[in-house]
Structure formats: C-alpha cells, structure tokens
Write a protein that holds these residues in place. Structure first.
Motif, PDB file in Angstrom:
ATOM      1  N   ASN A  42     -39.573  48.475 -12.749  1.00  0.00           N
ATOM      2  CA  ASN A  42     -38.456  49.025 -13.505  1.00  0.00           C
ATOM      3  C   ASN A  42     -38.690  49.049 -15.011  1.00  0.00           C
ATOM      4  O   ASN A  42     -38.127  49.873 -15.716  1.00  0.00           O
ATOM      5  CB  ASN A  42     -37.177  48.227 -13.209  1.00  0.00           C
ATOM      6  N   SER A 101     -35.850  60.900 -16.229  1.00  0.00           N
ATOM      7  CA  SER A 101     -35.540  59.493 -15.976  1.00  0.00           C
ATOM      8  C   SER A 101     -35.615  58.633 -17.234  1.00  0.00           C
ATOM      9  O   SER A 101     -34.822  57.705 -17.394  1.00  0.00           O
ATOM     10  CB  SER A 101     -36.488  58.930 -14.915  1.00  0.00           C
ATOM     11  N   HIS A 110     -40.023  55.110 -14.037  1.00  0.00           N
ATOM     12  CA  HIS A 110     -38.888  54.349 -14.565  1.00  0.00           C
ATOM     13  C   HIS A 110     -39.116  53.816 -15.977  1.00  0.00           C
ATOM     14  O   HIS A 110     -38.148  53.438 -16.646  1.00  0.00           O
ATOM     15  CB  HIS A 110     -38.567  53.166 -13.647  1.00  0.00           C
TER      16      HIS A 110
END
Length: 469
Positions: free
Chosen positions: A131, A342, A405
């Motif tokens: 992440n 994103s 991400h």
C-alpha cells in the motif's frame, strides 16, 4: 613400487592408496569451484545497479572550481555517444530552481530525468499487496509496508533484500518521515499510529481513528502531524505528547488523502465524496472546497519545490487536476481515457514534473510547462478562460500487472519506486546516453531474451505501441 608413488598404511589388513583419493578429491573440488564461478558470473550478469555517487561528487568538484556554476547543462552535451556518460550529472544539476541563470531554462531539462527504464523488481518470498513505500531520508534504502503489517527494507543501490520485521498487526496503509528525518510514523487499518526511530525502535502508539487510517502529514516544524481516515475526519495531533488538538470535520465520506503545505499554514484533503478541501489548521475551518471531480479523490499532494503554489489531485473519474493556489482555480486538467487514476507523485527537484499511476498498472510522466497558453486567451479574463490540458511525455502501459498504490521518488530524484496490488516493488531509472531504447525498455519490446521478461507481467507480451509522431 616407490615410496613417492604410494604410501601404504596397514589398517586392519587393508592397504589404502592415498594418492588416488587425493586426485579424486582434487577433481571434485575443481568441479565445485568451477560451478561456483559459473553461478557467480551468471548472477553478476543479471545484476543491475545504479551508482549515484560518482556523478554527484564530480558535479560538486566542478562547482567548487567554478565550472558550471551559472549555466545549465545543455541537453545535447549528454546524448551523442556512450562516452558522454561521464557528463551525465545528478538531477539537481538540471533542476530549474537551483540554477542561477534562469534565462537558460527555456529548455526544460526535466526531460533528462524521466524514469523510463526498469531497473529491478523486488518481492518478498511470502507475497502481500503493498500500500505504501518510502525511501529512507538518506536514500540508502527503500522501506516497503505490506498488507500483512510487515516492514521490508531493500538496498537502494543494489536492490538486495536486507531485513523484514512485523511492525503492525493489521495492514499498513500509510507512512511518513518527519521533515527533520528523525522520526517515522505509520498508520494501519485499525486506525493506530506508531512512532518509529530511524533504527525502527517503536517508542509510542496512539489510536487515532476508529477505522482505517489513510494518510499522515507533518507540519513544517514537525511539532504537529495530521491524520485522516475512513471515519470521514481529519485530526491534528501534538507530536510530543500524542494528544489530539483539533478535529477537522466537513467531509461526508471516507477521507482518502491529506497533505500539509511545506511553507504555508494550509492543509488539503481529498475524499470519497468527490471533494477536495483546503483547511486552515490553526482555526479548524475549511477555507475552500474544490468541486471539479466527479468520483473518489485518491491522492492530493502539494508541490514540494519551485514556487510550491501548485496542488495535484487524482481521482477515479480518470482525471488529474493541477490547482493553482495563487489564482484559486484549476491550471491544468489531465485526462486518462483508459482507466481510473490511483496516485500521483511530484518530482522532488523538477517543479514541473509529475507522475501519475492507474488501476490498470500503467504510469505516465508529465512536464507541466510543456503546454503554453495563447497570449490572446490569457488576456480575455476569467469568464472565457479555458483550462489547459497536456499530453504525457512518456507512457508505460504495463508498469505493473495490477493496480499501483504507491509512487515514491528517491530524494536525489534519479530513481522512482512504484508498488501495488501485484505484490512487487519496482525501481525505475533514467536512461543512459546513446541508449537506443531510452524511451522503450526491453520489457516492452518483442526482443525479449529469456523467460524473465515475460514473467514480469504474468506472461503477457507487453509491447508498447509505436508512436505516430
């Protein structure tokens, strides 16, 4: 039979011929030695390193003796042939904000620092989605936080695995180093913030949000820090005692991203309610709301260098908006027709360079000053002013197999790391002089030698389309 040929040892009635055993062991040793050398040569052949020390040292020496102190490096001086590799200077040498002779900046030298070449792919044996990633402040290592709650350290030059540790009990969603580089904060899915020293000694834990904690940002003097989470709130904390000082409420859904301006008393947040809000952290008031997006705002980041008056935001409506804080309106709208965006990242040294990433695993590099508005349009005023748009200067369609991400530039600007749902962290660097594939890596051509190239993207023959221009 001579004594030099054989040494007879009587042991239990048996005679052992020592020289034959010596010859056999010597032969086995030589075979093992040759095998080790062959394996070492094979590993060395495929190891790609990035050395950023020599050109930085050479540039400082030139500046100390009065060479290249007032003039920018010319673009043609580093491209003709491979021998000009010695003239490839660090990113700082090409940044327009550093050079004293601004008239030489008519050519955007950020084009020399576009990270177009895949250097290395790093992944743990037990793979988990990633992440967030952060370079350590000195740039020697890359810190990767995975969905399993683990910290992994990778070497920043040879990209070797260094160490792994269990940092959180739940997925780590964000990390942030303080501006003085002395502290690291990490936040997880449970809303917990952990304080870490540079040696990764955990000294404090606080429960900041009742749900997932999405982003962390430090104030300019590091006395406070900002958190945002899925409980639709932003909170300002005192770093010294870990006490909450203010709560910023106004979003109607999950707050996905937040940032604190490096100079101004200004906080920005982006939410799932399609809104970008600007806050005064001292008064806990929303001072402006931007309504340009039509879907979830995933990332909002202030410009870290240059004038520091731009704000970049990306959304799931397939657009990236560059907001001008001085004019209080959108300066550029960048649209990606393929998929939702994103995340994004500003280059730490080139004020006009921005990189965006998408949920289909693609990456785009932009030079914001590559589009110049017509002077007649600028004189018409705000009523008829049309927001400009630009095209990417470089596009990597299969940078990752799945959604990206995290994007993080090296502090020196010569490397870019990306990570995402395909459970890998990938390092990208600028091309070398006279590289015929400077804008197209071998991974994205039909000239793939060996299965390694296909394995990078799940056996997909990821070939870039030929540009028409």
């Amino acid at each position: 039979m001579s004594y030099n040929s054989y040494q007879n040892h009587q042991q239990g009635g048996r005679v052992h011929k020592q020289p034959y055993n010596q010859r056999e062991s010597s032969s086995n040793f030589q075979q093992n030695f040759d095998h080790q050398l062959a394996s070492q040569d094979k590993k060395q052949a495929f190891r790609r390193t990035v050395d950023h020390g020599n050109n930085m040292a050479r540039w400082f020496i030139e500046k100390s003796i009065g060479v290249n102190t007032r003039h920018q490096q010319h673009i043609g001086a580093v491209r003709p042939e491979s021998s000009y590799l010695i003239d490839l200077l660090p990113s700082l040498a090409y940044s327009s904000s550093f050079n004293l002779n601004r008239r030489n900046n008519k050519n955007n030298l950020g084009a020399l620092d576009l990270e177009t070449k895949l250097v290395h792919l790093s992944s743990n044996k037990v793979k988990h989605s990633i992440n967030t990633v952060k370079w350590t402040p000195e740039g020697r290592r890359l810190l990767v936080a995975s969905h399993s709650g683990e910290f992994t350290l990778w070497n920043g030059m040879t990209f070797n695995f260094e160490t792994i540790m269990q940092a959180h009990e739940s997925p780590i969603l964000t990390m942030q180093y303080s501006n003085n580089d002395e502290w690291l904060l990490s936040g997880d899915q449970n809303g917990t913030v952990k304080y870490w020293q540079p040696n990764f000694n955990n000294v404090n834990n606080i429960t900041a949000h009742s749900n997932g904690l999405r982003d962390i940002a430090f104030s300019p003097n590091d006395s406070k820090f900002l958190t945002c989470g899925d409980d639709s709130m932003l909170k300002i904390w005192n770093f010294s005692n870990g006490q909450e000082e203010r709560t910023l409420t106004g979003h109607n859904w999950e707050v996905k991203s937040a940032d604190w301006h490096p100079d101004l008393g200004l906080v920005v947040s982006g939410s799932k309610d399609n809104l970008v809000k600007l806050w005064d952290p001292r008064a806990s008031q929303c001072i402006a709301t931007l309504h340009g997006f039509k879907h979830t705002v995933n990332t909002t980041r202030f410009q870290p260098c240059g004038t520091k008056r731009l704000l970049a935001s990306v959304s799931r409506d397939r657009s990236c908006r560059i907001f001008d804080l001085t004019a209080m309106k959108d300066m550029l709208v960048i649209r990606d027709s393929e998929t939702d965006l994103s995340c994004c990242a500003w280059h730490p040294l080139h004020a006009s360079m921005l990189t965006t990433a998408a949920f289909n695993g693609s990456m785009n590099h932009y030079l914001l000053n590559s589009s110049i508005l017509d002077s007649n349009d600028a004189k018409k005023g705000n009523s008829s002013f049309q927001t400009a748009s630009i095209d990417n200067v470089h596009h990597i369609p299969y940078a990752h197999e799945k959604a990206i991400h995290a994007l993080e530039y090296h502090p020196m600007g010569h490397l870019l790391c990306s990570a995402g749902s395909d459970k890998t962290a990938r390092f990208w660097s600028r091309a070398r002089p006279n590289d015929p594939m400077a804008w197209k890596d071998a991974v994205y051509t039909d000239d793939k030698i060996g299965a390694w190239y296909y394995a990078l993207n799940n056996n997909v023959n990821a070939v870039m389309e030929e540009s028409s221009g």
